[in-house]
Design a protein around this motif. Sequence first.
Motif, PDB file in Angstrom:
ATOM      1  N   GLU A  65       1.003  -1.100   0.074  1.00  0.00           N
ATOM      2  CA  GLU A  65      -0.090   0.130   0.015  1.00  0.00           C
ATOM      3  C   GLU A  65       0.826   1.342  -0.117  1.00  0.00           C
ATOM      4  OE1 GLU A  65      -2.817   0.731  -0.665  1.00  0.00           O
ATOM      5  OE2 GLU A  65      -3.525   2.589   0.333  1.00  0.00           O
ATOM      6  N   ASP A  67     -11.465   8.059   6.853  1.00  0.00           N
ATOM      7  CA  ASP A  67     -11.496   7.708   5.378  1.00  0.00           C
ATOM      8  C   ASP A  67     -10.633   6.502   5.215  1.00  0.00           C
ATOM      9  OD1 ASP A  67     -13.605   9.375   4.437  1.00  0.00           O
ATOM     10  OD2 ASP A  67     -11.921  10.955   3.974  1.00  0.00           O
ATOM     11  N   MET A  68      -9.190   6.686   5.842  1.00  0.00           N
ATOM     12  CA  MET A  68      -8.348   5.765   5.782  1.00  0.00           C
ATOM     13  C   MET A  68      -8.776   4.594   6.570  1.00  0.00           C
ATOM     14  SD  MET A  68      -4.471   7.694   5.549  1.00  0.00           S
ATOM     15  CE  MET A  68      -4.737   8.738   7.108  1.00  0.00           C
ATOM     16  N   ARG A 117      -1.102  -1.695   8.675  1.00  0.00           N
ATOM     17  CA  ARG A 117      -1.273  -0.663   8.414  1.00  0.00           C
ATOM     18  C   ARG A 117      -0.912   0.095   9.874  1.00  0.00           C
ATOM     19  NH1 ARG A 117      -2.243  -1.214   3.291  1.00  0.00           N
ATOM     20  NH2 ARG A 117      -4.170  -2.324   2.738  1.00  0.00           N
ATOM     21  N   CYS A 173      -4.791   6.022  -4.537  1.00  0.00           N
ATOM     22  CA  CYS A 173      -5.006   6.484  -3.047  1.00  0.00           C
ATOM     23  C   CYS A 173      -6.347   6.586  -2.405  1.00  0.00           C
ATOM     24  CB  CYS A 173      -4.242   7.831  -2.868  1.00  0.00           C
ATOM     25  SG  CYS A 173      -4.298   8.601  -1.239  1.00  0.00           S
ATOM     26  N   LEU A 174      -6.554   5.817  -1.426  1.00  0.00           N
ATOM     27  CA  LEU A 174      -7.929   5.587  -0.990  1.00  0.00           C
ATOM     28  C   LEU A 174      -8.919   5.313  -1.934  1.00  0.00           C
ATOM     29  CD1 LEU A 174      -8.155   8.477   1.638  1.00  0.00           C
ATOM     30  CD2 LEU A 174      -7.111   6.230   1.982  1.00  0.00           C
ATOM     31  N   TYR A 203      -1.818  11.052   3.819  1.00  0.00           N
ATOM     32  CA  TYR A 203      -0.920  10.429   4.640  1.00  0.00           C
ATOM     33  C   TYR A 203      -0.233  11.158   5.835  1.00  0.00           C
ATOM     34  CZ  TYR A 203      -0.825   7.803   0.393  1.00  0.00           C
ATOM     35  OH  TYR A 203      -1.333   7.243  -0.887  1.00  0.00           O
ATOM     36  N   TYR A 218     -11.262   2.610   4.148  1.00  0.00           N
ATOM     37  CA  TYR A 218     -10.688   2.007   3.203  1.00  0.00           C
ATOM     38  C   TYR A 218      -9.833   0.760   3.546  1.00  0.00           C
ATOM     39  CZ  TYR A 218      -7.805   1.491  -0.999  1.00  0.00           C
ATOM     40  OH  TYR A 218      -7.195   0.961  -2.186  1.00  0.00           O
ATOM     41  N   TRP A 219      -8.914   1.089   4.255  1.00  0.00           N
ATOM     42  CA  TRP A 219      -8.223  -0.143   4.732  1.00  0.00           C
ATOM     43  C   TRP A 219      -9.140  -1.223   5.460  1.00  0.00           C
ATOM     44  CZ3 TRP A 219      -4.334   3.041   8.485  1.00  0.00           C
ATOM     45  CH2 TRP A 219      -3.278   3.686   7.523  1.00  0.00           C
TER      46      TRP A 219
END
Length: 537
Positions: free
Chosen positions: A10, A141-142, A278, A22-23, A130, A145-146
């Motif tokens: 990633e 959001d991250m 992550r 990205c995302l 990031y 998404y993850w």
Amino acid sequence: MNMDILFDNEKPEIKHHKPVTCLGLTFPNDEERQKAFLGILRAGLQEMREKLSVPFTSLEDTYQRLKSLEHWLLGNDEQIRYLAGRIAHAASSTRDSRPVPRDLLSLYKDEVGFPHGSDEDILALSDPPYYTACPNPFIADMVRYWESTKDTKMYEQEKSLGGASCAFVDKPYHREPFAADVSEGKNDPIYNAHSYHTKVPHKAVMRYILHYTEPGDIVFDGFCGTGMTGVAAQMCGDKAAVEALGYRVDKDGVIYQKETEESGKTIWKPFSKLGARRAVLNDLSPAATFIAYNYNTPVDVVAFEREARRILKEVEAECGWMYETLHVEPASSRLISAINFEPCNPFQTNESTFRKDNLPHIQVPGATYFVTFRTHDLRVLSEPARKIVLDAILFWDQKRWKVFTAVVMPDHVHIVAKPLEKQKDAPWDLSEILHSVKSYSANEVNKLEQKTGTTVWQTESYDRIIRDSKELMATLAYVNHNPVKAGLVRRPLDYEWRYVAKELVSAGWKPAPLGKINYTVWSDVFVCPNCTQEVVF
């Protein structure tokens, strides 16, 4: 350190000409990715400024304004009301008896941890999603998404090894408590990139992450310092790094640790899976989070090296003169013998003669001189003119003086030479030799450049008797490095209008290298390369 392995999972694509994801969003290149997310961050900062740049009035007004923010998700209704209450409490608190009205925006920023600085400063330091130089509005959001991309059912298989079997299936999270005696050295290149006393090496953290998490799990470090937890989370996907901890990794990525059964038999038991985790890193110190971000962000090694060399070149050009040395070594007896050098202090001899024009001139039989003369009004000599001057200097070599070295610069000349005997115990007068050299070369240069009658040289010349062998070596080095210091060439050997006597060459003399800035990064803690123990000064 293999940067590709460290950032395999990633990683944001850093080649500007390649598409990046990205995302879940795809952009033509990384520059477009940065531009898009910086635009979202800018919109959020502007919205806060528009809605919160008012004096604090009441708890209810604060609550309604916070709730209206669309770009900054502050949680559910209860959490927003709690934040509004904290802001209201801060607004009523003063350090003196007179209340000071405070801007709602500044109160909000103090509560949620915004750094002091303008919106443009925050944007300039940020690389969203990031890293942001303020509370990161993209965290939710991250995480979403993850979680959406994580393979919750890693794989299902039965595997036996040494009599032990295991099954990795989609099941509720459970881990036994874990403790280990961890001893990791502090001499790893990653660790040493930015070290301090209390820092924990990433290898020590990896054991715990491997035990408690699966690939793709999110690891949060709320006091991240320089980000070793983030590095450890990513290195859990590096087979070599995991095996360096004493574990085994099979072709399917299953990680085994050595255990001893009650019977005393040693077995390798599977306990984790190879794969990056992550990492979400946060710290009270903006400097710490910035360092952590750079520790955990992919690096275009080629571009980094190119930029580093460019910066170092600029620093050398601007500041290198402060660090220059000539590394002058003591003159060897072979060299002294080859050039028949005699140390001379003109003030401790009865054989000296003294003459004073604009400058003082002392002559002693057998002395070696360092001579300098300049062009009139800093006239610049062309390249053919410089050859004429050098030929004029060497015309009298072995006849009236012995020339050890000479260099003709665009606007001045340096010579190291020794006048020879004209008659027994009576050397040629240095001023007479120099007059001949300057007069002849001036006429020839003017003919060449069609400037007959114009002045080429200043009337006076500077001459100094070289006292000892140490001064001789320093002077030889200075003369030969003159073209380098002037930026005309990179090495003395590359300068065409320079002469070194064959006696010096045969004796092994050559211009010593100019010193360079030492870019070693010093710290108050060092590691002994032999025993790996810390040496504290």
